[in-house]
Write a protein that holds these residues in place. Sequence first.
Motif, mmCIF file in Angstrom:
data_model
loop_
_atom_site.group_PDB
_atom_site.id
_atom_site.type_symbol
_atom_site.label_atom_id
_atom_site.label_comp_id
_atom_site.label_asym_id
_atom_site.label_seq_id
_atom_site.Cartn_x
_atom_site.Cartn_y
_atom_site.Cartn_z
ATOM 1 N N TYR A 123 -5.745 -52.231 -37.779
ATOM 2 C CA TYR A 123 -4.716 -51.985 -38.803
ATOM 3 C C TYR A 123 -4.522 -53.220 -39.682
ATOM 4 O O TYR A 123 -4.396 -53.113 -40.903
ATOM 5 N N GLN A 124 -4.524 -54.396 -39.056
ATOM 6 C CA GLN A 124 -4.360 -55.638 -39.805
ATOM 7 C C GLN A 124 -5.570 -55.933 -40.688
ATOM 8 O O GLN A 124 -5.469 -56.680 -41.663
ATOM 9 N N ASN A 177 -6.946 -53.598 -42.378
ATOM 10 C CA ASN A 177 -6.890 -52.489 -43.341
ATOM 11 C C ASN A 177 -7.818 -51.332 -42.978
ATOM 12 O O ASN A 177 -8.209 -50.550 -43.850
ATOM 13 N N THR A 194 -7.071 -48.576 -41.381
ATOM 14 C CA THR A 194 -5.961 -47.760 -40.874
ATOM 15 C C THR A 194 -6.437 -46.490 -40.181
ATOM 16 O O THR A 194 -5.903 -46.099 -39.139
ATOM 17 N N ALA A 249 -7.566 -47.208 -36.713
ATOM 18 C CA ALA A 249 -6.412 -47.581 -35.879
ATOM 19 C C ALA A 249 -5.638 -46.341 -35.466
ATOM 20 O O ALA A 249 -5.253 -46.186 -34.292
ATOM 21 N N LEU A 250 -5.408 -45.436 -36.406
ATOM 22 C CA LEU A 250 -4.663 -44.215 -36.110
ATOM 23 C C LEU A 250 -5.396 -43.355 -35.086
ATOM 24 O O LEU A 250 -4.772 -42.754 -34.196
ATOM 25 N N CYS A 252 3.964 -47.799 -33.374
ATOM 26 C CA CYS A 252 2.848 -48.230 -34.230
ATOM 27 C C CYS A 252 2.471 -47.133 -35.209
ATOM 28 O O CYS A 252 2.219 -47.385 -36.389
ATOM 29 N N ALA A 254 2.634 -47.344 -39.254
ATOM 30 C CA ALA A 254 1.402 -47.223 -40.021
ATOM 31 C C ALA A 254 1.385 -45.981 -40.904
ATOM 32 O O ALA A 254 0.844 -45.992 -41.990
#
Length: 287
Positions: A24-25, A27, A29, A32-33, A55, A59
Amino acid sequence: MLLFEENMGQDQTKQQIEKGLRLYQSNETAKALEIWKRVLEKSTDLPGRFRVLGCLITAHSEMGAELVGDYGKGWSLKYKAMSQYHMAVAYRKLGRSEDAMQCCEESMKIAIQHRDRPLQALCLLCFADIHRHCIDAVKALPRYDSALSIMVEIGNRLGEAQVLMGIAKCWLLRKEQDKALTIMEKVEEVADAVGNKLYMLKAHCLRETIYRTKGSQQLLREHVVKFHECLEDMELYCGMCGDSIGDKNSQLQALPCSHLFHLKCLQSSGSQGCPNCRRSAVKPGYV
């Protein structure tokens, strides 16, 4: 394709949450999801599931709202109530007051139905915080008072400090600085009694603000000193560069020994262990 074991324990849950945070950090996303959704499906670690839900909300808040409905179906009412409460807190911090109020109401209904006094107190505190963030001290104060009564009843001293802090901020909204200071003294007493440095720090910080507004230079200096003493006790500064943590929006790295550093400081040092205690820096976490 992401593959996990049938069920995920506490350690694997933590590792996957941190992996999602790194993505996520960076980018990434969508990746991450995907990880966080799978953790929510497979994890048997309840605190970890609440954390990953937070989280997801942060997000992608819309996806977070859907997940509570989808994955909450198989949960007991108690866990569903707690998830709704945590959703309410997250939405309030995101500035989505209507969504926060709706989630908190759902949690409160279950808490009342099951006579869950601790959860009722948390919901009342959340209601009050929502009203305060909407600059409505008239509605916030009675709810803080009700939350405080239950916190005292159940013996939750840290909860008392949280509620009192909210009450003090309400008095500040109404320009009642002396009343706010009186409440802050109680916050410090409770925080000191339970040994909670964080609320001591918050109390000194708020009193600094009040004394600066009032122009009370001697008292201001006194609490600036106390604030920095408390900061040193909590070690809320980078052990390498010495700058305070939180002053700037910088990425932090938490080592297994619990010491925190600026990520850039660790990367520039090339150290393979903690600069403070020299323990191995295997599997660091990001903050």
